[in-house]
Write a protein that holds these residues in place. Sequence first.
Motif, PDB file in Angstrom:
ATOM      1  N   HIS A   1       2.009  -9.451   5.270  1.00  0.00           N
ATOM      2  CA  HIS A   1       1.289  -9.971   4.088  1.00  0.00           C
ATOM      3  C   HIS A   1       1.102  -8.863   3.041  1.00  0.00           C
ATOM      4  O   HIS A   1       0.789  -9.136   1.894  1.00  0.00           O
ATOM      5  N   ILE A   2       1.291  -7.605   3.441  1.00  0.00           N
ATOM      6  CA  ILE A   2       1.096  -6.494   2.497  1.00  0.00           C
ATOM      7  C   ILE A   2       2.314  -6.406   1.570  1.00  0.00           C
ATOM      8  O   ILE A   2       3.447  -6.308   2.053  1.00  0.00           O
ATOM      9  N   PRO A   3       2.092  -6.454   0.243  1.00  0.00           N
ATOM     10  CA  PRO A   3       3.249  -6.460  -0.663  1.00  0.00           C
ATOM     11  C   PRO A   3       4.004  -5.136  -0.698  1.00  0.00           C
ATOM     12  O   PRO A   3       3.415  -4.061  -0.538  1.00  0.00           O
TER      13      PRO A   3
ATOM     14  N   GLU B   1      -3.327  -1.629   0.376  1.00  0.00           N
ATOM     15  CA  GLU B   1      -3.118  -2.683  -0.623  1.00  0.00           C
ATOM     16  C   GLU B   1      -1.648  -3.016  -0.805  1.00  0.00           C
ATOM     17  O   GLU B   1      -1.300  -4.152  -1.077  1.00  0.00           O
ATOM     18  N   ALA B   2      -0.782  -2.006  -0.703  1.00  0.00           N
ATOM     19  CA  ALA B   2       0.646  -2.230  -0.972  1.00  0.00           C
ATOM     20  C   ALA B   2       1.445  -0.989  -0.634  1.00  0.00           C
ATOM     21  O   ALA B   2       0.882   0.115  -0.480  1.00  0.00           O
ATOM     22  N   LEU B   3       2.760  -1.181  -0.525  1.00  0.00           N
ATOM     23  CA  LEU B   3       3.698  -0.054  -0.433  1.00  0.00           C
ATOM     24  C   LEU B   3       4.630  -0.141  -1.634  1.00  0.00           C
ATOM     25  O   LEU B   3       5.019  -1.247  -2.040  1.00  0.00           O
ATOM     26  N   THR B   4       4.976   1.009  -2.204  1.00  0.00           N
ATOM     27  CA  THR B   4       6.022   1.034  -3.235  1.00  0.00           C
ATOM     28  C   THR B   4       7.098   1.997  -2.732  1.00  0.00           C
ATOM     29  O   THR B   4       6.789   3.092  -2.253  1.00  0.00           O
ATOM     30  N   SER B   5       8.343   1.572  -2.819  1.00  0.00           N
ATOM     31  CA  SER B   5       9.428   2.385  -2.239  1.00  0.00           C
ATOM     32  C   SER B   5      10.057   3.271  -3.303  1.00  0.00           C
ATOM     33  O   SER B   5       9.995   2.978  -4.508  1.00  0.00           O
TER      34      SER B   5
END
Length: 315
Positions: free
Chosen positions: A60-62, A31-35
């Motif tokens: 396209h992946i946020p 769904e997404a990556l958070t850094s």
Amino acid sequence: MTSKIIIDTDPGVDDALTFLLALASPEIKLEALTSVHGNIGIENTTRNALAVLELAHASHIPVARGCELPIISRSYNSGKNVHGVKGVGNAELPEPKSKVVNQHAIDFLIEKVNAEPNQISVFPIGPLTNIALAITKEPSFAKNIKELVIMGGAIKHGGNATPLAEFNIYADPHAAHVVFHAGIPIKLIPLDVTYQCLLTTADVEEINQIKSPIATFIKDATSVYINFYKQYEGFDGCALHDPLTLATIIAPELLTFEEYHIDVDMSGGISNGNTFADFMKVSKKPANMQVAMQVRGKEFIELFINRMENLCQKI
Ligand code: BDR
Ligand code: CA
């Protein structure tokens, strides 16, 4: 049924390999990556996250940018000697065309998880700062997460950041303390199992039988990482610490879990960041997580190679 996941990450060579494995796995919807800060500073971890997605045709992946520093300490612990000065070994990644979302990772995580209660699992594979602060900022976040699958800790195994502490936990032990005691269902993937999953130079060569930018990336990214293991640990290969978290979805039969009460030392002394299990139940505290204590490592490596070869056929 596919599992929806968000990966909270400090890329990092093995972090990057985790995104590739997730993208190559039909069982997973990334769904997404958070850094987060960690292997390298937040500028580079965030850029690397965007750039690896670009390389894998998945821009396209946020990606949401997260915390630059641990909760208490005013400096972060870099893993430059393991992951190279830019965090991805010698790999040259494309300039990412996409930008980070216009929201801090903490708020992004809260919004995504709370929008779909009990549907999203979060996979923290870096220091736990973003997750701890999301828990602290919005208590409903902890209730709505389906599960946390954390790469971190060393239970019976020695540490890799200090003799007693594993890198991700050592990099923010206060955050780990908040997360471990938040009442969230947790699966912990410690060094005890990740050191049994070694990708060798020969494995990297095998993947490179297919000509693909993904295969080239794997070779260039792992070269510094493998050299580090050769020099300090005496074997020809690198541990797939972070990718192993995904086995909980794509090959759960390879892992054996035990339930323990796990805590973390944040005293600032010689065992700072040490994770320990109450094996004898002396604290009388109930188990707060499932801990992977055994893995069929060779089979996981075979699965990893197989999935990478499939991805290389497409990109
Ligand atoms: C962990 O530390 C980092 O260097 C790796 O990316 C992994 O998340 C292993 O201790
Ligand atoms: Ca990592």
